[in-house]
Write an enzyme that holds these catalytic residues in place. Structure first.
Site, PDB file in Angstrom:
ATOM      1  N   HIS A 139      -2.960 -13.708   0.287  1.00 22.71           N
ATOM      2  CA  HIS A 139      -2.519 -13.221  -1.015  1.00 22.71           C
ATOM      3  C   HIS A 139      -1.001 -13.354  -1.085  1.00 22.71           C
ATOM      4  CE1 HIS A 139      -6.240 -11.931  -2.800  1.00 22.71           C
ATOM      5  NE2 HIS A 139      -6.581 -11.243  -1.713  1.00 22.71           N
ATOM      6  N   ASP A 169       2.512 -15.833  -6.375  1.00 24.68           N
ATOM      7  CA  ASP A 169       1.448 -16.100  -7.345  1.00 24.68           C
ATOM      8  C   ASP A 169       1.995 -16.711  -8.634  1.00 24.68           C
ATOM      9  OD1 ASP A 169      -0.460 -15.098  -5.652  1.00 24.68           O
ATOM     10  OD2 ASP A 169      -0.675 -13.183  -6.667  1.00 24.68           O
TER      11      ASP A 169
END
Length: 379
Positions: A139, A169
């Protein structure tokens, strides 16, 4: 700018944040974005808090405004066949699976480009389509760690601190995906051929630390929190006011530092702009100085003196900020917040419910909707 990509059709198979953020920008620029979801959970972000009374996530609504939703089960032959037929009518396909997933399903780029040689296929992944780390789970925080970006973040003498935003991200993945897609569309306009765009969030995040890595060339590592832009000099830090709020001082250039010092009644020593052992005393002096006034007093000071000083706003204060209001950064739609990006106004329309437009999208492609339903490949 809201019509710049009018006529461009995007099929988005991605979930969560990076891919939907990229396709949100494309939609804001005028592209038709159709979101392909599986018949079970679909995009997990739909149900992540905070949620409205409808049960839809507020963040999902902002990311997926103005898109359409189609349900297809790509684990079924009928679903894969429908994707192949659908692909013929799209300019861009966006996905964020681990490398190799689409190939194992039988609908990877090499297969899809046979149906549509002009297809721009963009794959967002953590570590890219090749290399020893390509299959690793991760992540945002993992990508920042492996990129070395996290190593620059946090105070001297303390552990690296997770940033307050999803830098890998959004910056390393979503934004670079948009850049890659737009470049590939431009190349296609010249050559008629599509392209595979490989976006690795880890290396995308790494590019945001170019200043830090460049400063290491032939120079000893000063350690986290000791460099010019990471808290190592007194004129580029945050300080707490008398009433417990934070102010951000970024007087890097001599003219701004001199302006600040003269207005605050302290000595304008230009050595403050260079790291070194003398910084501890300078930082302590500024800590005491900022603690002598309230935030309101420092805001007035910043309004009167051009010295790169701003209050650190909370999310609520940011949404109520006059400057952002004038610029139209935040709007509300059906009780949800919409955040405008710098390139175009937020696209119209709410986020779709799962499969809301399945029939419409499939019929546009001339696909037998009932046959897919009978096979359990759509709903």
């Amino acid at each position: 700018m809201s019509q710049s990509l009018k006529g461009v059709r995007v099929l988005d198979l991605s979930r969560l944040l990076p891919g939907p953020f990229a396709s949100m920008i494309l939609a804001d620029l005028g592209a038709q974005v159709d979101k392909l979801e599986d018949p079970k959970g679909g995009d997990y972000l739909r149900v992540m808090p905070p949620r409205a009374e409808s049960g839809m996530s507020a963040v999902f609504h902002d990311l997926n405004r103005g898109k359409r939703s189609l349900v297809l089960d790509l684990k079924k032959d009928e679903g894969r066949g429908a994707l192949l037929q659908l692909t013929e009518g799209y300019d861009v396909l966006l996905e964020s699976f681990r490398p190799g997933v689409m190939d194992r399903l039988g609908v990877g780029y090499d297969t899809l480009k046979q149906a549509n040689p002009g297809l721009v296929y963009c794959a967002i992944s953590g570590y890219g389509q090749n290399g020893p780390a390509r299959d690793r789970a991760g992540h945002d925080l993992n990508y920042l760690a492996r990129a070395g970006v996290l190593g620059f973040t946090g105070p001297a003498g303390g552990p690296p601190q997770p940033p307050g935003v999803q830098l890998a991200d959004i910056g390393g993945g979503g934004l670079y995906a948009v850049i890659g897609i737009l470049a590939a569309l431009q190349e296609r306009a010249r050559t008629g051929k599509g392209r595979f765009v490989d976006i690795a969030m880890c290396e995308g995040a790494l590019t945001f630390a170019l200043f830090g890595f460049g400063g290491r060339l032939g120079v000893p590592d000063p350690g986290r929190g000791n460099d010019v832009l990471t808290g190592g000099i007194a004129p580029y830090r945050t300080y707490v006011t008398k009433d417990g709020h934070a102010m951000a001082l970024a007087a890097l250039e001599p003219k701004f530092w001199i302006t600040f010092c003269n207005a605050a009644g302290i000595k304008a020593d230009l050595s403050a702009l260079s790291p070194g052992s003398h910084q501890a005393a300078l930082q302590q002096n500024l800590t005491e100085l900022f603690a002598s006034k309230t935030r309101a007093e420092w805001i007035t000071f910043a309004d009167e003196h051009d010295c790169c000083l701003e209050p650190v706003l909370t999310p609520d204060e940011t949404m109520a900020d006059e400057h952002h209001a004038v610029r139209g950064v935040f709007t509300k739609d059906a009780g949800f917040l919409r955040t405008r990006t710098p390139v175009a106004p937020a696209s119209d329309g709410p986020a779709p419910t799962q499969g809301e437009h399945s029939e419409e999208i499939l019929r546009e492609a001339g696909i037998d909707v009932q046959a897919l339903r009978d096979a359990g490949a759509t709903r």
